[in-house]
Design a protein around this motif. Structure first.
Motif, PDB file in Angstrom:
ATOM      1  N   GLY A 202      11.883  -7.169   8.326  1.00 56.04           N
ATOM      2  CA  GLY A 202      11.314  -6.008   8.998  1.00 56.04           C
ATOM      3  C   GLY A 202      12.372  -5.080   9.565  1.00 56.04           C
ATOM      4  N   ARG A 203      13.493  -5.641  10.004  1.00 51.38           N
ATOM      5  CA  ARG A 203      14.549  -4.814  10.602  1.00 51.38           C
ATOM      6  C   ARG A 203      15.373  -4.077   9.558  1.00 51.38           C
ATOM      7  NH1 ARG A 203      15.303  -9.430  13.907  1.00 51.38           N
ATOM      8  NH2 ARG A 203      17.156 -10.025  12.708  1.00 51.38           N
ATOM      9  N   TYR A 204      15.641  -4.709   8.414  1.00 54.68           N
ATOM     10  CA  TYR A 204      16.643  -4.180   7.499  1.00 54.68           C
ATOM     11  C   TYR A 204      16.138  -3.780   6.109  1.00 54.68           C
ATOM     12  CZ  TYR A 204      20.110  -6.222  10.729  1.00 54.68           C
ATOM     13  OH  TYR A 204      20.860  -6.542  11.818  1.00 54.68           O
ATOM     14  N   LEU A 223       3.118 -10.931   5.720  1.00 49.85           N
ATOM     15  CA  LEU A 223       3.339  -9.496   5.593  1.00 49.85           C
ATOM     16  C   LEU A 223       3.086  -8.794   6.928  1.00 49.85           C
ATOM     17  CD1 LEU A 223       3.904  -6.983   3.880  1.00 49.85           C
ATOM     18  CD2 LEU A 223       1.488  -6.996   3.181  1.00 49.85           C
ATOM     19  N   GLU A 224       2.087  -9.248   7.654  1.00 48.81           N
ATOM     20  CA  GLU A 224       1.832  -8.683   8.988  1.00 48.81           C
ATOM     21  C   GLU A 224       3.022  -8.913   9.911  1.00 48.81           C
ATOM     22  OE1 GLU A 224      -1.798 -10.146  10.604  1.00 48.81           O
ATOM     23  OE2 GLU A 224      -3.063  -9.249   9.046  1.00 48.81           O
ATOM     24  N   ARG A 225       3.658 -10.083   9.809  1.00 54.37           N
ATOM     25  CA  ARG A 225       4.843 -10.367  10.633  1.00 54.37           C
ATOM     26  C   ARG A 225       6.002  -9.442  10.263  1.00 54.37           C
ATOM     27  NH1 ARG A 225       5.568 -16.957  10.891  1.00 54.37           N
ATOM     28  NH2 ARG A 225       3.466 -17.493  11.621  1.00 54.37           N
ATOM     29  N   VAL A 226       6.191  -9.228   8.967  1.00 52.06           N
ATOM     30  CA  VAL A 226       7.268  -8.343   8.517  1.00 52.06           C
ATOM     31  C   VAL A 226       7.063  -6.946   9.070  1.00 52.06           C
ATOM     32  CG1 VAL A 226       8.262  -7.207   6.489  1.00 52.06           C
ATOM     33  CG2 VAL A 226       7.788  -9.662   6.428  1.00 52.06           C
ATOM     34  N   ALA A 228       5.213  -6.003  11.598  1.00 53.31           N
ATOM     35  CA  ALA A 228       5.316  -5.982  13.058  1.00 53.31           C
ATOM     36  C   ALA A 228       6.785  -5.919  13.483  1.00 53.31           C
ATOM     37  CB  ALA A 228       4.644  -7.212  13.649  1.00 53.31           C
ATOM     38  N   ALA A 229       7.644  -6.671  12.778  1.00 56.48           N
ATOM     39  CA  ALA A 229       9.082  -6.636  13.085  1.00 56.48           C
ATOM     40  C   ALA A 229       9.661  -5.259  12.799  1.00 56.48           C
ATOM     41  CB  ALA A 229       9.814  -7.701  12.271  1.00 56.48           C
ATOM     42  N   ALA A 230       9.186  -4.608  11.727  1.00 55.92           N
ATOM     43  CA  ALA A 230       9.644  -3.252  11.426  1.00 55.92           C
ATOM     44  C   ALA A 230       9.239  -2.287  12.538  1.00 55.92           C
ATOM     45  CB  ALA A 230       9.060  -2.797  10.091  1.00 55.92           C
ATOM     46  N   SER A 231       8.017  -2.410  13.009  1.00 52.01           N
ATOM     47  CA  SER A 231       7.545  -1.540  14.088  1.00 52.01           C
ATOM     48  C   SER A 231       8.363  -1.759  15.364  1.00 52.01           C
ATOM     49  CB  SER A 231       6.062  -1.812  14.359  1.00 52.01           C
ATOM     50  OG  SER A 231       5.564  -0.966  15.364  1.00 52.01           O
ATOM     51  N   ASP A 232       8.667  -3.033  15.662  1.00 53.67           N
ATOM     52  CA  ASP A 232       9.472  -3.350  16.846  1.00 53.67           C
ATOM     53  C   ASP A 232      10.873  -2.747  16.747  1.00 53.67           C
ATOM     54  OD1 ASP A 232       7.360  -4.771  17.875  1.00 53.67           O
ATOM     55  OD2 ASP A 232       8.135  -6.735  17.266  1.00 53.67           O
TER      56      ASP A 232
END
Length: 379
Positions: A202-204, A223-226, A228-232
């Motif tokens: 999600g970050r990179y 996929l929801e976790r990914v 969510a990490a991107a949004s964070d």
């Protein structure tokens, strides 16, 4: 749905680029968007069962572990890719076996020479591609995170010397000056499964690119976790492509399916599934109740007798969960369920062509495989 094809990139008996040519032709016939090569030195199937006795493809591919170096082979394909416009990716490269500066250079070079069509697939790798070659395997995820941060830093350095503290890949006035293609760098597709890897994706990453051995509902939850990490991390979560790599067993009828799934090669592939997947089907993984599957498998250590003993207990239901199995219409129905859980981009490997006990029937699997790929474009 967009599609890609994974080619095995193995040395063949007659001409060295036989599989590369065949995969490129198949991609063209199917209207695929991309062509992918693995980054392996050792095959995930044990070489002890790679013989015409068990797999027909061994007649054409006598050396099971004779993988071509992927960046070199993709450069070869790029020179023959002027008209088809296929995107070219590594699915996926190790973050530990290769220094990230070298990986950044290889991907940026291919991106320039292919006129912007390179994709860097990357992950922590597997034990079989690292430990036998003297690469430390004690902290693969931490090494992956540091490698990815290093690649991003070098790509964004604009040729200026950069420094960075890192346990694994420290930089000291490091220079990276391979220019971008029209302002773009290769997309980064991350093969991630565990919680920490999903957060890093999600970050990179530009795309989440897991392999098989999970169910559609598990895919959707991860996929929801990914995202969510991107949004964070302040990124647009919908900018991350939801992709996946799948082993496909296309057949013409039920009798063909029984013959294919009953083969030693097809059953041996399930050794790559983690113990938790085996447990869902009421069977303990032959390598133990805590075995992680592909990431820790050392196929070169398994002799013929051991493999044959291990695969006796493989449930058919596990084979169908871990792979796409059936006629083209049945496989498309299965893929539609993955689409309903968020899948946008499917990269397929025609596993039947490699593990079928009959060489002729394995070659014939190309036709239904192409029908699957064409059908996916309409999902």
């Amino acid at each position: 749905m967009r599609t890609g094809i994974t080619a095995a990139a193995l040395n063949s008996r007659f001409v060295p680029d036989l599989l590369l040519r065949d995969s490129k032709l198949t991609a063209a016939l199917a209207g695929a968007d991309s062509l992918w090569l693995p980054d392996h030195l050792i095959n995930i199937l044990p070489s002890s069962i790679w013989s015409p006795k068990y797999t027909g493809a061994a007649r054409l591919l006598p050396r099971m572990d004779a993988f071509y170096e992927p960046w070199t082979a993709l450069g070869y394909l790029a020179a023959r890719n002027r008209l088809s416009r296929l995107r070219l990716g590594v699915g996926v490269t190790d973050s530990g076996r290769r220094n990230p500066a070298v990986t950044a250079q290889a991907a940026a070079t291919l991106h320039l020479l292919s006129r912007g069509r390179a994709i860097l697939g990357i992950g922590p790798g597997e034990r079989e591609g690292n430990e036998p070659y003297g690469v430390d395997w004690t902290a693969p995820v931490a090494r992956f995170e540091e490698a990815l941060a290093t690649i991003r830093l070098l790509w964004g350095s604009a040729g200026r010397p950069v420094s960075r503290e890192s346990e694994f890949f420290p930089l000291r006035d490091a220079v990276f000056d391979v220019p971008p293609h029209r302002g773009t760098r290769p997309q980064i597709w991350v093969g991630a499964h565990g919680p920490r890897m999903l957060r890093a994706t999600g970050r990179y990453a530009d795309a989440w690119f897991p392999t098989f051995s999970q169910r559609p509902k598990d895919y959707g939850a991860k996929l929801e976790r990914v995202r969510a990490a991107a949004s964070d991390a302040g990124r647009d979560p919908d900018s991350i492509t939801a992709a996946g790599m799948f082993f496909v067993f296309p057949v013409r009828c039920a009798d063909d399916e029984d013959e294919l799934l009953g083969s030693v090669g097809a059953r041996a592939l399930t050794l790559c599934a983690p113990a938790e997947a085996w447990a869902r089907h009421g069977v303990e993984h032959p390598m133990g109740a805590d075995f992680s599957g592909l990431q820790d498998l050392l196929p070169q250590s398994l002799d013929e007798g051991t493999v044959l003993a291990h695969v006796k207990t493989v449930p058919r239901s596990l084979q169908r969960e871990a792979n796409m199995v059936g006629t083209p219409s049945e496989i498309l129905d299965q893929m539609a369920e993955w689409r309903d859980h968020g899948l946008e981009y499917a990269v397929l490997l025609n596993a039947a062509g490699f593990v079928h006990p009959s060489l002729v029937k394995g070659l014939r699997s190309t036709a239904p495989f192409v029908r699957v790929l064409r059908g996916l474009k309409r999902l």
